[in-house]
Enzyme design. Structure first.
Site, mmCIF file in Angstrom:
data_model
loop_
_atom_site.group_PDB
_atom_site.id
_atom_site.type_symbol
_atom_site.label_atom_id
_atom_site.label_comp_id
_atom_site.label_asym_id
_atom_site.label_seq_id
_atom_site.Cartn_x
_atom_site.Cartn_y
_atom_site.Cartn_z
ATOM 1 N N HIS A 144 13.210 69.985 97.786
ATOM 2 C CA HIS A 144 12.186 68.958 97.995
ATOM 3 C C HIS A 144 12.458 67.733 97.116
ATOM 4 O O HIS A 144 12.325 66.596 97.565
ATOM 5 C CB HIS A 144 10.800 69.535 97.684
ATOM 6 C CG HIS A 144 10.475 70.761 98.470
ATOM 7 N ND1 HIS A 144 10.001 70.716 99.757
ATOM 8 C CD2 HIS A 144 10.585 72.086 98.160
ATOM 9 C CE1 HIS A 144 9.824 71.950 100.206
ATOM 10 N NE2 HIS A 144 10.174 72.795 99.268
ATOM 11 N N ASP A 186 6.171 65.127 100.274
ATOM 12 C CA ASP A 186 6.835 66.134 101.099
ATOM 13 C C ASP A 186 5.769 67.005 101.770
ATOM 14 O O ASP A 186 4.563 66.793 101.605
ATOM 15 C CB ASP A 186 7.877 66.929 100.304
ATOM 16 C CG ASP A 186 7.289 68.009 99.414
ATOM 17 O OD1 ASP A 186 6.081 68.298 99.508
ATOM 18 O OD2 ASP A 186 8.041 68.574 98.604
ATOM 19 N N ASN A 244 19.315 70.682 102.551
ATOM 20 C CA ASN A 244 20.073 69.850 101.617
ATOM 21 C C ASN A 244 21.550 70.230 101.620
ATOM 22 O O ASN A 244 22.440 69.374 101.688
ATOM 23 C CB ASN A 244 19.525 69.989 100.192
ATOM 24 C CG ASN A 244 18.374 69.049 99.923
ATOM 25 O OD1 ASN A 244 18.030 68.218 100.751
ATOM 26 N ND2 ASN A 244 17.769 69.182 98.761
ATOM 27 N N ALA A 289 13.070 81.052 104.892
ATOM 28 C CA ALA A 289 12.478 79.822 105.423
ATOM 29 C C ALA A 289 13.069 79.499 106.807
ATOM 30 O O ALA A 289 13.217 80.381 107.645
ATOM 31 C CB ALA A 289 12.653 78.674 104.432
ATOM 32 N N GLU A 290 13.419 78.225 107.024
ATOM 33 C CA GLU A 290 13.875 77.797 108.351
ATOM 34 C C GLU A 290 15.367 77.957 108.544
ATOM 35 O O GLU A 290 15.939 77.433 109.510
ATOM 36 C CB GLU A 290 13.475 76.333 108.580
ATOM 37 C CG GLU A 290 14.429 75.285 108.047
ATOM 38 C CD GLU A 290 14.459 75.115 106.533
ATOM 39 O OE1 GLU A 290 15.213 74.252 106.051
ATOM 40 O OE2 GLU A 290 13.729 75.848 105.826
#
Length: 480
Positions: free
Chosen positions: A21, A118, A373, A392-393
């Site tokens: 983030h 964010d 990232n 997560a994704e």
């Protein structure tokens, strides 16, 4: 005629804890200062900060980019110790932004033109409404996840079961279908508190003035076209989406002994010959899986840099400890592994200068967890990916990179029943060889190099990402 004595326009940015983030928001701040003549206040949530985060934010002081630490909240809550990662993250943000109104009001003039947050900082709306400050979201994941997140309230209404148990792929309007197995890493509904927090924040996306994404047309044309042209997204209504990527860390200072040794070792290796193995700032493997990975690397006989973190049954256990020194990595690897692979491989503990490694001519591929990232960094430097999603994704990203973008080969991590399995050493050996020396690997590398050139072009003056940000900056500049 420009009044050179007039104060520079002022915006503020706020990111939740975690390098995934912090990094894109900070790099956006740098571009606003260095390319668009803004002054920026970067608000830092100090609760939950890591060594990696602190080092990154203090490495290169930049005039007109002011770091402001939010006061740390009370961390004595006993419940905090047992919170899962997403719930802990949301709690830290919620507590940290309580004094936000007074902090924004007390910033040096001129008045803040916009606050960029964010996805986990949506608790700012009330304070910003009172101060008449428009709020923008920087959605720090992929545009593919953004379209899924905007579709989530609709999907959630279709039933109470888990998304991985749906009878068919999820069809986000205008996008390629998402296989249910690629949703297994998202927060499940059974984790009620975490799911409710995630759902609440993504449900607030339509409340922002605009949404920045760290992507560009050539990387995610399907998702970006969908959110722009599909009636479903217009009817939400979806705020305007601004693709401004690839925004990545600039060259990192090489400070520690391990970092210096890593770059010096790469300097001695042939071009495109080294596989970089790193699973992000928070990713961890189980003891059994780390053992199989080490054996697979050894059997492949390919050069490698392996970042080793203490094993854990929780794939995200390193999230709040990124950058800390770990124990001797030998303690977690097969007996004799380091000695047997000496000269062919380099083992480093916990943390590596990722941008320095990915941008090095010797690096030929990246075994990655597919955090966004890391993905953008890899593509920016023209390095193909072996996809090893963990949480997560990342399953959605892995599918995107292998099926749609064409820069990745997936490690087979899912069994016939849709369950996560331990990837065995022979399979790891096979995939590593295919990417490092096979025809498929050459194809992936060519595509990665094409996107490297595209990413460079879109960030240049006249390029799409540069001009998109310039137009938004100009709109802030002319507001009274």
């Amino acid at each position: 005629m420009v009044n050179e004595c007039a104060p520079k326009p002022h915006v503020a940015l706020l990111a939740s804890p975690g390098m995934g983030h912090i990094t894109p928001l900070y790099e956006l701040a740098v571009r606003l200062v260095t390319q668009h003549n803004f002054q920026v206040t970067f608000l830092v949530i100090t609760a939950g900060s890591t060594v990696a985060q602190d080092s990154y934010l203090t490495a290169y002081p930049i005039p007109d980019l002011h770091i402001v630490d939010l006061p740390p909240p009370d961390m004595s809550n006993e419940l905090l110790k047992n919170m899962k990662t997403v719930a802990r993250l949301c709690y830290l943000v919620e507590q940290s932004i309580r004094p936000l109104r007074s902090i924004l009001n007390g910033l040096k003039r001129p008045k803040v033109k916009a606050l960029i947050i964010d996805m986990f900082c949506t608790g700012v709306f009330e304070a910003c409404k009172d101060l008449s400050i428009p709020v923008y979201s920087f959605f720090t994941a992929s545009a593919a996840l953004l379209t899924f997140a905007l579709y989530l309230p609709t999907l959630d209404c279709k039933g109470d079961g888990e998304y991985v148990d749906l009878p068919e792929p999820v069809k986000v309007p205008g996008c390629n279908p998402i296989q249910t197995q690629d949703l297994m890493y998202l927060v499940p509904k059974s984790m009620i508190n975490e799911y409710q927090q995630w759902f609440m924040h993504v449900s607030r996306l339509p409340m922002v003035t605009g949404i920045f994404v760290n992507s560009w047309e050539d990387l995610e044309s399907v998702s970006l076209n969908a959110v722009k042209h599909e009636p479903f997204f217009a009817n939400i209504p979806t705020p305007r989406v601004y693709p401004i990527g690839p925004l990545t860390k600039q060259a990192e200072p090489v400070l520690s002994k391990y970092e210096k040794e890593t770059i010096a070792w790469l300097d001695k290796q042939p071009k495109d010959s080294v596989l970089f193995v790193a699973l992000g700032s928070g990713g961890t493997l189980t003891n059994e899986q780390l053992t199989e990975l080490a054996w697979g690397l050894e059997l492949s006989q390919q050069r490698f840099v392996l970042v080793v973190r203490k094993p854990s049954d929780c794939a995200i256990s390193g999230y709040f400890s990124a950058g800390r020194d770990a124990d001797d990595p030998k303690a977690y690897l097969p007996d004799g592994f380091v000695e047997r692979t000496k000269g062919v491989g380099l083992v480093v503990s916990s943390w590596a200068p990722q941008v320095g490694v990915l941008s090095h001519p010797s690096t030929g591929a990246f075994l990655s967890h597919c955090g966004w990232n890391s993905t953008v960094e890899s593509v920016k430097y023209g390095v193909p990916i072996i996809a090893w999603p963990l949480y997560a994704e990342q399953g959605i990203n892995a599918a995107l990179l292998s099926n749609e973008v064409g820069v990745a080969m997936r490690m087979p991590m899912v069994g016939e029943g849709g369950e996560t399995v331990v990837v065995q050493r022979k399979k790891i050996e096979s995939v590593v060889k295919a990417v490092m020396e096979g025809e498929e690997g050459k194809k992936l590398r060519r595509r990665a190099k094409e996107l490297q050139a595209s990413g460079r072009e879109t960030l240049s003056r006249g390029g799409s990402s540069y001009e998109t940000l310039a137009r938004v900056a100009e709109s802030w500049n002319i507001e009274t």
